[in-house]
Design an enzyme around this catalytic site. Structure first.
Site, PDB file in Angstrom:
ATOM      1  N   GLU A 780     -58.416 -68.223 -45.824  1.00 12.59           N
ATOM      2  CA  GLU A 780     -58.982 -67.795 -44.261  1.00 12.59           C
ATOM      3  C   GLU A 780     -58.097 -67.792 -43.351  1.00 12.59           C
ATOM      4  OE1 GLU A 780     -62.006 -66.459 -44.017  1.00 12.59           O
ATOM      5  OE2 GLU A 780     -62.561 -66.561 -46.143  1.00 12.59           O
ATOM      6  N   ASP A 781     -57.056 -66.990 -43.483  1.00 10.40           N
ATOM      7  CA  ASP A 781     -56.109 -66.982 -42.451  1.00 10.40           C
ATOM      8  C   ASP A 781     -55.420 -68.299 -41.953  1.00 10.40           C
ATOM      9  OD1 ASP A 781     -56.314 -64.107 -42.172  1.00 10.40           O
ATOM     10  OD2 ASP A 781     -58.007 -64.446 -41.061  1.00 10.40           O
ATOM     11  N   ALA A 782     -55.497 -69.302 -42.681  1.00 12.22           N
ATOM     12  CA  ALA A 782     -54.827 -70.516 -42.123  1.00 12.22           C
ATOM     13  C   ALA A 782     -53.280 -70.323 -42.303  1.00 12.22           C
ATOM     14  CB  ALA A 782     -55.433 -71.909 -43.009  1.00 12.22           C
TER      15      ALA A 782
END
Lengths: 1159, 283
Positions: A780-782
């Site tokens: 999730e885009d971390a």
């Protein structure tokens, strides 16, 4: 393969070659595609025409629209306002008069008494919470007794001054002088400083005034309306068609009047004349008009008198002034028709002809729209919009205040003159002086609250001004170019929000917020200019000289004759021309040679057979290069001269090489984007296509390769990036200031970046980024961040917070005091006070922990308003401690302490507290492509993957971020900055241009890298190569202001609200975490009743009450006051809020009874 | 590294240095396994002790930079750490705060009195120990810029440099970049090249490819083959010589293994049960 060196300089704009790259070609294998390539290359002529841009910005600056508008107000409008309201007379003494003969605004001055140097700098105003204002002085001429007195330079108030305007001390100063004044030379100005805060008056978008708009109304009737706006009033007039008959509608007339009646009332009694004016001799229009004329005939109103009586009966009574003689209906009608209906068309000594022609024109527009099948005007078309700027808004306000000032003055004069036998001759000068606060207060209050309420125009706008956001340089700049719309955001129409084709080059297509204000708040493009008023009279004379026939001298037949064009000036009919093309050509030629102001626009509207000349304010326009006979007028030699500084931007304008086009005139032109696209019919050439983006969207590299919402997201996020704010950032004491410790300019720049000086005040750092998955903490885009990079200062930032204390003086003579740290009886100092010096303040550099005092202030217990309470002697006064404590979980340092006095002579102490933060888990980062992500894990350097050259990533980004986002521009930024890094030069990712991927790939290959940007990467954990080649490069990453340290919050037990005894709300009050409605529903659905009970009552505001089983009344400690017994009391637990409700109901004579039952 | 191996043993790991200068060593490690080579790389980056400024006391700082800012910059200055082994870690030292056994003190007191800009360099730090000084490349190198001052500004700090490893903070890392590669011809097929048309054209061979033979493409693929030769390039930041970094790293690795060996041996001893949880046996 050869590279055409002519066209590959860093500044060269080139169209990117589409089609696939041939791998062999990139690797230097000779190919025979050279000739084909050559043909598609732009012809190298005046190639550096983009150089006009910096020249433009050097002359105009980035916020020229605000400053121009304010300057116009100060220099021109102010004088006009005073001229219009120049005379003050008295009802008592007819011999008295006061006349304003002039008005001036001086340079900003300090108010402190006894100051030797009265000049003041903006920065001092910011620091001392003062208003950056200059005195407004008038010249007056008045009577004193029998004599006439002339006084010059009488100060009537103080005007807040816009920074960098003509009256600002910063104007025309060089960098060194700016530094002397602690001012940042890159700061754009254009805002005000009121009571120490920087306030921006946002640009307001409105419908244009005094122009006929054809539209269907809510009932489905076609109508033409015009919003008239004069200095006196604003009014809206409608001419609409209902059952094929034309009517006039206006707020001041209770019922709709048949148009023919209205025309007769204005003296046009003959049907033939009316028909000619509306329809000319066109049989189609005459047919359409016949029902209207029939109705006129049926109404039996044939004379002007009769028509006026008819209308007069319907005129709404306005609050007439007391004492004014009651007028007849006929007079009423005449007054309304002359002054209110279509108010902007002047009626001189009852000559209504111009107004008749205008109304006939409106009627014709309606018929035209009906006949052409609902051909209405587009309300969202930018040419029908006007932008209202600071100057206009302040002018409105000032006029209102000046009128009020004069009427107050008149009342006072009357009061004094009424007294019989004045001892001395009355001198109005003294009266004038004591009214000074009205204007000063009115202006400062309006700017500092943002409430613009003018009773005259029934205008009551809130939120006109905003605090200038100093989160980053870009945030401040973005705010100065913002346009807010007057439309209500609740309406569910998409029109006003949609991107209009006419916005091209004028408003930025990317920069708009998401959510409810989407499309309503817009931003100006880079080269947009907003006009100010130009004088009409010279234009009128020029038009007549160029062969326009005066409208008042011609009949309707001539007006609408085929081949004739009606000439409008600012929406008013000026006359007709029979050779519109030639007239417009002559007019433009005059404008290009500087005989007519550059911002006057002219265009032919072939649908309406009209030529429209506009010289009003608020039109959006932009400069373009003039093309003549298929050749650009700007030649290479001009650009050479420009680069040698022998020519300025204004010279280009003066020589007629470039000109400003507004939205309407733009529609009358044919603008080529590139020079090689010039065709025989081309009239203009763009200076640079990338100027269609605004300042904020201009930061994005290769934005033309991104999916469009991504550019919009970045435009919002660029404003949250932490970086350098201004050169004076360390001298500022702002409420909240985020500063990056090591900001860098981006490796992939754009021309916009250089133009707006983002490279000098950047917000972000170039990180080595690997696109791969790693550890699973990157979903999730971390982002995965290298610990060693953080150790070395990557993303490190400082947070500065201001805390203000005022050492007050009270009405009773007491005052606050600041004391050294108190000692305990055994002579030690509590840890809480350990950082306070003898002067009662913590010194700069001192470390503060949570709960420690940094200002040991005490206030008198009775500070009250009771003047007689105390004598003010310190020894008799009781004090209570009112210290200021550091209330953040993490420690901080005192950065600065400032002690000064404010404008009201109160002692002001400002503390600037500083925290230095390195990125931690959960801090937010973003690239310049709307790709935000939080830090998911921080990894030791030795565990990080690395390339065969030993290059480690600073950031690892998950590849799943790409497919759905389609930010191809980001991939290109990777490659370009990697190429730039290996070659040791900066690259350009300018919109519609920039470094070409082919060149970038070639550089990579030359330096031994794969042209794909991918590298062989070894896992740092195992030492084995990772399964795939990893795409990597240097990418500009911004650290956004959202940090875990500011948001982290948890609570077990803590403070409760007094009234309800429920936990307080919000992190700042150490509040509880709410189990909300939806969470509650989940628990109900699950059937976890005991958990619900615990969450909603036990853990919140449980309260034990004693209820009487007999009467159901709440008793107290086992005693029922109602039954006067303790016999049947039972304790039950209910929420305190419930108990509160019962008691509140009781207070309203409602008695809730609690009936007990065994279960 | 193998307990049974000794110098001259055919099976012992070999190091062949290809080039060596002041900041760079290029060597080939052969006759060992991938895990050992990678361990060596990791240790060089993260666990070779050096000296770096760790505590800064500010007496006066009227420069434009904040205290933390300058402290951070001071920490990142590489210090000559050839004598680092003579120092103890402060946590192992008997002193209360810091002492000569475990630290080196630096002072810096500069006040700008001239009208121009006064640049403060790391070479102006005055060390209490002549062996631990800021790294300077040449005689007239003035080191890294710490801060720039204008007239009237003053910086007076007292710094304490301590021994540490980069695991804790990367300022203690002796390495700038460590390049590491094996099997340049991809004979082992640990890699799966991505290419458009031709691997050979699109993936240039590294210089290490000269060291090895390319596998005969017609020969059957040996799926059991293991990498044995590793190409290193260690670049230092100047606090230790490159060869020093490598030798110190092997020593650290040996000590760690030695500690493990010791713990295992004790574990097998009859009375091992008595001292199982006895702290950290390998330190």
């Amino acid at each position: 393969m050869q590279v055409d060196r002519l066209t590959s300089g860093p500044y060269e704009h080139e169209r990117l070659h589409n089609g696939e790259h041939d791998a062999a070609e990139l690797l230097g294998v000779p190919s025979n595609s050279l000739d084909i390539k050559k043909l598609s290359d732009p012809i190298p002529t005046a190639a550096d025409k983009w150089q006009l841009l910096p020249a433009f910005l050097r002359v105009k600056g980035l916020v020229k629209q605000h400053i121009d508008s304010f300057n116009y107000f100060i220099e021109v409008d102010l004088k006009k306002i005073v001229k219009a309201n120049e005379l003050v007379t008295s009802d008592v003494d007819p011999g008295f008069y006061l006349k304003y003969t002039g008005i001036r605004v001086g340079m900003p001055e300090r108010l402190d008494p006894d100051a030797a140097n009265r000049s003041i700098t903006p920065h001092e105003c910011r620091l001392r919470d003062m208003t950056y204002a200059a005195p407004v002085a008038v010249d007056i001429e008045y009577t004193r007794g029998k004599s006439r007195v002339i006084r010059k330079g009488v100060v009537i108030g103080r005007m807040p001054i816009m920074l960098r305007s003509a009256r600002c001390v910063l104007t025309g100063k060089n960098e060194a002088e700016m530094a002397q004044m602690q001012e940042c030379p890159l700061d754009p100005g254009g805002y005000f400083i009121v009571r120490g805060t920087e306030k921006v008056i946002l640009v307001q978008e409105q419908m244009s005034k005094n122009r006929i708009i054809v539209q269907k109304d809510s009932k489905g009737f076609m109508g033409a309306n015009v919003q008239s706006s004069t200095h006196e009033l604003k009014s809206k007039t409608y001419v609409y068609i209902k059952n094929n008959r034309l009517y006039l509608k206006h707020n001041m007339i209770a019922e709709d009047v048949p148009l023919v009646v209205a025309m007769r009332a204005m003296g046009m009694t003959a049907d033939k004349e009316i028909a000619q004016l509306i329809a000319g001799i066109d049989p189609l229009y005459l047919d359409m008009l016949s029902p209207t004329l029939e109705e006129g005939a049926a109404s039996k109103i044939f004379t002007q008198r009769a028509a006026l009586e008819f209308i007069g009966a319907k005129v709404k009574g306005i609050g007439r002034r007391q004492g004014a003689p009651r007028r007849t209906p006929h007079e009423d009608a005449l007054d309304v028709l002359a002054n209110v209906v279509v108010a902007h068309v002047p009626v001189n000594s009852s000559d209504f002809r111009a107004k008749c022609v205008y109304m006939a024109m409106m009627a014709r527009r309606v018929l035209q729209a009906v006949s052409k099948g609902e051909d209405t005007d587009d309300l969202d078309y930018l040419g029908n919009k006007r932008l209202e700027l600071a100057g206009q808004l302040i002018a409105l306000l000032f006029e209102d205040l000046f009128k009020r000032f004069n009427s107050d003055l008149k009342l006072n004069v009357d009061k004094v003159l009424k007294k019989p036998n004045l001892a001395r001759a009355f001198d109005v000068y003294n009266q004038l002086l004591c009214h000074g606060d009205l204007i000063t207060q009115g202006l400062t209050r309006a700017i500092s609250t943002g409430n613009w309420s003018l009773k005259r125009f029934k205008m009551d706008r809130a939120g006109v001004t905003h605090i200038l956001s100093r989160l980053s340089y870009i945030a401040a700049l973005g705010m100065m170019t913002r346009i807010s719309s007057q439309f209500e955001k609740t309406r569910k129409v998409s029109g006003p929000r949609a991107l209009q084709p006419s916005q091209w080059g004028m408003l930025c297509p990317a920069d708009t917020p998401e959510g409810e204000l989407c499309g309503l708040v817009k931003n100006l493009a880079l080269m947009t200019h907003i006009t100010t008023d130009d004088e009409e009279e010279p234009i009128r004379r020029v038009a007549f000289a160029l062969g326009v026939e005066d409208a008042s001298l011609i009949t309707g037949t001539e007006l609408h004759a085929p081949g004739t064009h009606i000439v409008f000036l600012n929406g008013l009919i000026l006359g007709i021309t029979r050779s519109a093309q030639r007239f417009v050509w002559h007019f433009r030629t005059l404008r290009r040679s500087g005989r007519i102001p550059a911002f006057v626009s002219i265009y032919i509207d072939d649908h309406r057979n009209s030529v429209n000349i506009s010289a009003d304010n608020g039109r959006i326009c932009r400069p373009v290069i003039i093309v003549e006979n298929g050749k650009s007028r700007v030649k290479d030699e001009h650009i050479q001269q420009l680069m040698r500084d022998e020519m300025q931007f204004d010279d280009f304008l003066r020589l007629g090489l470039i000109e400003y086009l507004d939205v309407n005139e733009e529609n009358d032109t044919n603008i080529a984007i590139y020079e090689n696209e010039i065709k025989p019919y081309t009239t203009h050439l763009e200076i640079e296509p990338f100027t269609l983006l605004g300042a904020v969207a201009g930061l994005i590299p290769y934005p033309h390769h991104n999916q469009s919402p991504r550019n919009t997201y970045q435009s919002a996020m660029g404003k949250q990036a932490i970086g350098a704010i201004a050169y004076n950032q360390l001298n500022r004491i702002d409420t909240l200031l985020y500063l990056m410790v090591y900001p860098q300019q981006p490796m992939v720049k754009t021309k916009t970046i250089e133009l707006i000086n983002y490279d000098k005040l950047p917000a972000g750092q170039n990180g080595s980024v690997f696109v791969m998955s790693y550890s699973g903490y990157d979903i999730e885009d971390a982002l995965v961040i290298n610990k060693a990079s953080l150790d070395r200062g990557f993303g490190r930032c400082q947070v500065m917070r201001k805390f203000t204390a005022i050492v007050r003086k009270y009405a009773n003579g007491t005052y606050d005091r600041v004391l050294g740290a108190p000692t305990t009886p055994d002579g030690t100092v509590l840890d809480k006070y350990s950082q306070v010096d003898d002067d009662g303040m913590a010194a700069p550099g001192v470390r503060l922990e949570n709960g420690q005092v940094y200002l040991n202030k005490q206030s008198p217990v009775d500070g009250g308003n009771d003047i007689n309470a105390g004598t003010g002697a310190a020894d008799t006064v009781e004090y209570r401690p009112t210290p200021m404590t550091f209330k953040y979980p993490d420690h901080g340092y005192v950065d600065k302490v400032m002690i000064t006095t404010s404008e009201t002579d109160q002692t002001l102490i400002k503390f600037l507290l500083r925290q230095t933060r390195r990125p931690e888990l959960g801090d937010k980062f973003s690239s310049r492509h709307g790709q935000k992500g939080v830090c998911g894990i921080i990894v030791q350097q030795e565990d990080m993957p690395f390339t065969d050259r030993g290059i480690y990533p600073d950031i690892i980004m998950n590849p799943h971020g790409f497919p759905s986002r389609m930010t191809v521009g980001k991939l290109m930024e990777f490659v370009a900055s990697k190429a730039g890094a290996v070659k040791g030069e900066l690259q350009y990712g300018t919109c519609f241009g920039g470094s070409r991927m082919e060149d970038m790939c070639r550089i990579l290959v030359e330096h031994g890298y794969s042209y794909t940007g991918k590298d062989y990467v070894t896992s740092g954990i195992t030492g084995e190569p990772v399964g795939a080649y990893i795409f990597n490069g240097a990418t500009y990453y911004q650290r956004l202001k959202h940090m875990v340290a500011d948001k982290m919050h948890a609570r077990a037990r803590g403070p409760r609200a007094v009234l309800t005894r429920q936990p307080t709300e919000g992190r700042s009050r150490d509040g509880g975490l709410r189990l909300g409605e939806m969470e509650k529903d989940c628990l109900i659905g699950y059937g976890a009743s005991m958990l619900l009970l615990e969450r909603l009552m036990i853990s919140s505001d449980v309260f034990e009450v004693h209820v009487c089983e007999g009467c159901g009344y709440i008793g107290y400690k086992g005693w029922c006051q109602m039954c006067r017994s303790s016999k049947s009391m039972v304790p039950i637990k209910i929420p305190y809020a419930c108990k509160l409700l019962f008691q509140e109901l009781q207070s309203m004579n409602i008695l809730p009874r609690l009936m007990m039952e065994n279960i | 590294m193998n307990g049974s191996a000794h110098v001259g043993d055919q099976n012992a790991p070999r190091v062949r240095i290809r080039s060596l200068d002041k900041t760079n060593v290029d060597f080939v490690l052969s006759n060992t396994s991938l895990s050992v080579a990678n361990s060596l790389r990791r240790v060089m980056i993260a666990e070779v002790p050096t000296m770096a400024i760790d505590l800064v006391e500010f007496y006066e700082n009227t420069t434009v930079l904040a205290d933390e800012y300058i402290a951070h910059r001071l920490g990142l200055i590489p210090l000559v750490s050839h004598t680092v082994d003579k120092f103890k870690y402060t946590r192992d030292c008997t002193c209360a705060e810091y002492c000569k056994e475990c630290s080196v003190e630096f002072t810096l007191h500069i006040k700008c009195t001239e009208s121009g800009t006064r640049t403060v360099y790391s070479s102006e730090l005055i060390s209490s120990n002549k062996d631990v000084v800021p790294v300077l490349e040449t005689e007239d190198d003035r080191g890294a810029i710490l801060v720039k001052m204008r007239k009237g500004q003053e910086l007076n700090v007292h710094c304490i440099a301590k021994k540490g490893v980069a695991k804790e903070h990367s300022k203690w890392s002796p390495c700038a970049a460590v390049a590491f590669e094996y099997d340049p011809h991809n004979n082992l097929r640990h890699l799966d090249y991505w290419y458009e048309k031709s691997i050979k054209d699109e993936w240039p061979l590294s210089k290490n490819a000269l060291e090895e033979q390319e596998r005969d493409p017609s020969a059957p693929f040996d799926y059991k083959a293991e990498p044995t030769t590793f190409y290193f390039n260690v670049e230092t930041i100047g606090c230790l010589d490159p060869q020093e970094v490598v030798t110190k790293a092997t020593r650290v690795l040996q000590e760690k293994l030695g500690g493990l060996q010791l713990a295992l041996d004790e574990d097998q001893a009859p009375d091992a049960a008595a001292n199982v949880d006895d702290g950290e046996p390998w330190v």
